[in-house]
Design an enzyme around this catalytic site. Structure first.
Site, PDB file in Angstrom:
ATOM      1  N   LYS A 137       0.835  -1.205   0.000  1.00 56.66           N
ATOM      2  CA  LYS A 137       0.000   0.000   0.000  1.00 56.66           C
ATOM      3  C   LYS A 137       0.872   1.258   0.000  1.00 56.66           C
ATOM      4  O   LYS A 137       0.592   2.213  -0.731  1.00 56.66           O
ATOM      5  CB  LYS A 137      -0.909   0.007   1.239  1.00 56.66           C
ATOM      6  CG  LYS A 137      -1.868  -1.188   1.351  1.00 56.66           C
ATOM      7  CD  LYS A 137      -2.976  -1.146   0.341  1.00 56.66           C
ATOM      8  CE  LYS A 137      -4.075  -2.159   0.659  1.00 56.66           C
ATOM      9  NZ  LYS A 137      -3.642  -3.555   0.702  1.00 56.66           N
ATOM     10  N   LYS A 172      -8.948   1.895   3.676  1.00 60.36           N
ATOM     11  CA  LYS A 172      -8.475   0.513   3.693  1.00 60.36           C
ATOM     12  C   LYS A 172      -7.320   0.343   4.665  1.00 60.36           C
ATOM     13  O   LYS A 172      -6.516   1.260   4.874  1.00 60.36           O
ATOM     14  CB  LYS A 172      -8.067   0.055   2.295  1.00 60.36           C
ATOM     15  CG  LYS A 172      -7.090   0.939   1.559  1.00 60.36           C
ATOM     16  CD  LYS A 172      -6.937   0.457   0.113  1.00 60.36           C
ATOM     17  CE  LYS A 172      -6.066   1.370  -0.710  1.00 60.36           C
ATOM     18  NZ  LYS A 172      -5.960   0.940  -2.114  1.00 60.36           N
ATOM     19  N   ARG A 222      -4.569  -4.900 -13.205  1.00 65.98           N
ATOM     20  CA  ARG A 222      -3.289  -5.435 -12.764  1.00 65.98           C
ATOM     21  C   ARG A 222      -2.326  -5.398 -13.954  1.00 65.98           C
ATOM     22  O   ARG A 222      -2.533  -6.087 -14.953  1.00 65.98           O
ATOM     23  CB  ARG A 222      -3.451  -6.857 -12.240  1.00 65.98           C
ATOM     24  CG  ARG A 222      -2.148  -7.639 -12.028  1.00 65.98           C
ATOM     25  CD  ARG A 222      -1.176  -6.979 -11.062  1.00 65.98           C
ATOM     26  NE  ARG A 222      -1.731  -6.712  -9.759  1.00 65.98           N
ATOM     27  CZ  ARG A 222      -1.820  -7.609  -8.779  1.00 65.98           C
ATOM     28  NH1 ARG A 222      -1.406  -8.848  -8.970  1.00 65.98           N
ATOM     29  NH2 ARG A 222      -2.335  -7.267  -7.612  1.00 65.98           N
ATOM     30  N   ARG A 237      -9.864  -6.184 -13.273  1.00 66.28           N
ATOM     31  CA  ARG A 237     -10.703  -6.931 -12.332  1.00 66.28           C
ATOM     32  C   ARG A 237     -11.915  -6.063 -12.023  1.00 66.28           C
ATOM     33  O   ARG A 237     -11.811  -5.063 -11.309  1.00 66.28           O
ATOM     34  CB  ARG A 237      -9.880  -7.283 -11.092  1.00 66.28           C
ATOM     35  CG  ARG A 237      -8.707  -8.211 -11.433  1.00 66.28           C
ATOM     36  CD  ARG A 237      -7.597  -8.173 -10.440  1.00 66.28           C
ATOM     37  NE  ARG A 237      -6.994  -6.864 -10.350  1.00 66.28           N
ATOM     38  CZ  ARG A 237      -6.092  -6.529  -9.428  1.00 66.28           C
ATOM     39  NH1 ARG A 237      -5.695  -7.403  -8.531  1.00 66.28           N
ATOM     40  NH2 ARG A 237      -5.595  -5.308  -9.411  1.00 66.28           N
ATOM     41  N   ARG A 245     -15.393  -3.514  -4.871  1.00 64.61           N
ATOM     42  CA  ARG A 245     -14.068  -4.119  -4.981  1.00 64.61           C
ATOM     43  C   ARG A 245     -13.970  -4.973  -6.231  1.00 64.61           C
ATOM     44  O   ARG A 245     -14.857  -5.792  -6.507  1.00 64.61           O
ATOM     45  CB  ARG A 245     -13.765  -4.980  -3.751  1.00 64.61           C
ATOM     46  CG  ARG A 245     -13.822  -4.217  -2.443  1.00 64.61           C
ATOM     47  CD  ARG A 245     -13.721  -5.153  -1.253  1.00 64.61           C
ATOM     48  NE  ARG A 245     -14.857  -6.072  -1.185  1.00 64.61           N
ATOM     49  CZ  ARG A 245     -14.957  -7.083  -0.338  1.00 64.61           C
ATOM     50  NH1 ARG A 245     -13.982  -7.300   0.528  1.00 64.61           N
ATOM     51  NH2 ARG A 245     -16.020  -7.868  -0.343  1.00 64.61           N
ATOM     52  N   ASP A 285      -1.247  -1.953  -9.563  1.00 61.35           N
ATOM     53  CA  ASP A 285      -2.701  -1.834  -9.617  1.00 61.35           C
ATOM     54  C   ASP A 285      -3.039  -0.418 -10.047  1.00 61.35           C
ATOM     55  O   ASP A 285      -2.572   0.558  -9.437  1.00 61.35           O
ATOM     56  CB  ASP A 285      -3.331  -2.144  -8.256  1.00 61.35           C
ATOM     57  CG  ASP A 285      -3.274  -3.629  -7.920  1.00 61.35           C
ATOM     58  OD1 ASP A 285      -2.929  -4.421  -8.815  1.00 61.35           O
ATOM     59  OD2 ASP A 285      -3.559  -3.986  -6.762  1.00 61.35           O
ATOM     60  N   GLU A 293      -1.683   0.678  -6.028  1.00 60.27           N
ATOM     61  CA  GLU A 293      -0.847  -0.209  -5.223  1.00 60.27           C
ATOM     62  C   GLU A 293       0.331  -0.689  -6.056  1.00 60.27           C
ATOM     63  O   GLU A 293       0.260  -0.730  -7.287  1.00 60.27           O
ATOM     64  CB  GLU A 293      -1.624  -1.437  -4.713  1.00 60.27           C
ATOM     65  CG  GLU A 293      -2.639  -1.148  -3.638  1.00 60.27           C
ATOM     66  CD  GLU A 293      -3.242  -2.425  -3.038  1.00 60.27           C
ATOM     67  OE1 GLU A 293      -2.625  -3.509  -3.179  1.00 60.27           O
ATOM     68  OE2 GLU A 293      -4.311  -2.324  -2.431  1.00 60.27           O
ATOM     69  N   ASN A 295       2.382  -4.152  -5.938  1.00 56.87           N
ATOM     70  CA  ASN A 295       2.413  -5.473  -5.328  1.00 56.87           C
ATOM     71  C   ASN A 295       3.733  -6.173  -5.642  1.00 56.87           C
ATOM     72  O   ASN A 295       4.095  -6.335  -6.806  1.00 56.87           O
ATOM     73  CB  ASN A 295       1.250  -6.317  -5.852  1.00 56.87           C
ATOM     74  CG  ASN A 295      -0.096  -5.738  -5.456  1.00 56.87           C
ATOM     75  OD1 ASN A 295      -0.615  -6.063  -4.399  1.00 56.87           O
ATOM     76  ND2 ASN A 295      -0.652  -4.884  -6.292  1.00 56.87           N
TER      77      ASN A 295
END
Length: 327
Positions: A137, A172, A222, A237, A245, A285, A293, A295
């Protein structure tokens, strides 16, 4: 080459979608030797090297040797153990760290054992120090030109002020994964106080707050970086029903699509920087035009992209890994 994958238990893999499985399958196709262990198997004793006790050398069998695997294969249906032994990490050609989140204390300790293995001569991907330095994050804070209005705080008053300014916000936890613990609060501020108390635990825990991005209806994309280069397709997504979400774990629908100009701009800007830090594989993301984000622990979506587009993401990854090991 001898490759050791540090991952979750092999028996839990859902092979029709598991990215680590896709990596193993491609490596096996190329004749590499596949070993696997869990973080709990890592051991160091003074005077010796970091080892994986009970590491398993595996061969893939049956449908697991072909692509795509169309349904979940559980237990040991997809592999068989050729050898089980204590394996020094420095005696492998590469250690591929693929332990799924959460990034908890045990994950943190595992990265330190992997750093010790590096000092003993092991090659670890992604580099353990880079895993520690890029919380998924918070890593976006380094690149403010690419992100939405964002706040990180423990303060309920700061969250309230951020909401007053932006009206529609997302809250979050910093240690969440798969969409866990994500809340949206609209202009009416309904339940903002209660949500804040839940997430910040009355000021004891930091929270990330971001301006709500309406482009989420088109998907949380992604974008994969391999060796600093973007895979040419993202996996959008897309939230389903009343969900906000898009995470696949939260029921989002994954739709592969070519990178947009903005996706490529962000990927091209970050790719070389992150690769230079030892991050062979990164999952960005992106919602709309904004990075949300970075990842690095165990990025996924290889199989979904490959199945929908024909672009072999696992092949790109293993080629990049082989290239790294030549240097």
């Amino acid at each position: 080459m001898k490759l050791l994958f540090v991952a979750d238990p092999l028996e839990t893999f859902k092979t029709y979608k598991d990215t680590t499985f896709a990596m193993m399958r491609e490596a096996a196709r190329r004749g590499h030797q596949i070993w696997a262990c869990e973080t709990a198997d890592l051991v160091w004793v003074k005077g010796a090297r970091v080892v994986a006790r009970g590491a398993r050398c595996i061969t893939l069998k049956g449908e697991a040797t072909t692509a795509p695997v169309t349904q979940a294969v559980h237990s040991d249906d997809w592999f068989e153990v050729a050898t089980q032994a204590e394996l020094a990490l420095a005696d492998t050609d590469a250690v591929v760290m693929r332990k799924d989140p959460p990034f908890d204390s045990e994950f943190f300790y595992a990265t330190h054992l992997l750093s010790q293995a590096e000092r003993e001569g092991a090659r670890v991907f992604n580099r353990p120090a880079a895993l520690r330095d890029h919380p998924e994050k918070l890593a976006i804070l380094e690149f403010p030109q690419h992100i939405a209005p964002t706040l990180v705080t423990r303060s309920a008053a700061a969250i309230k002020a951020f909401h007053a300014e932006h009206q529609d916000i997302i809250l979050k936890p910093l240690d969440g994964m798969g969409g866990m613990g994500i809340f949206r609060v609209g202009a009416d501020g309904m339940n903002l106080g209660s949500i804040t108390e839940t997430l910040n635990r009355d000021g004891a825990q930091s929270v990330m707050v971001q301006k709500y991005l309406p482009a989420i209806v088109h998907g949380d994309k992604r974008v994969l970086l391999i060796g600093g280069e973007p895979v040419p397709y993202s996996l959008a997504r897309i939230p389903q029903g009343s969900e906000i979400r898009g995470n696949l774990a939260a029921g989002g629908k994954g739709v592969a699509q070519p990178l947009s100009e903005r996706d490529r701009e962000i990927a091209t800007a970050l790719g070389p920087i992150l690769a230079a830090r030892g991050l062979l594989l990164v999952g960005l993301d992106i919602i709309g035009d904004c990075l949300t984000e970075i990842n690095v622990t165990s990025p996924t979506c290889f199989q979904e992209i490959t199945q929908q587009t024909g672009f072999d993401v696992a092949a790109m990854f293993i080629t990049a890994l082989e290239s790294q090991l030549k240097h």
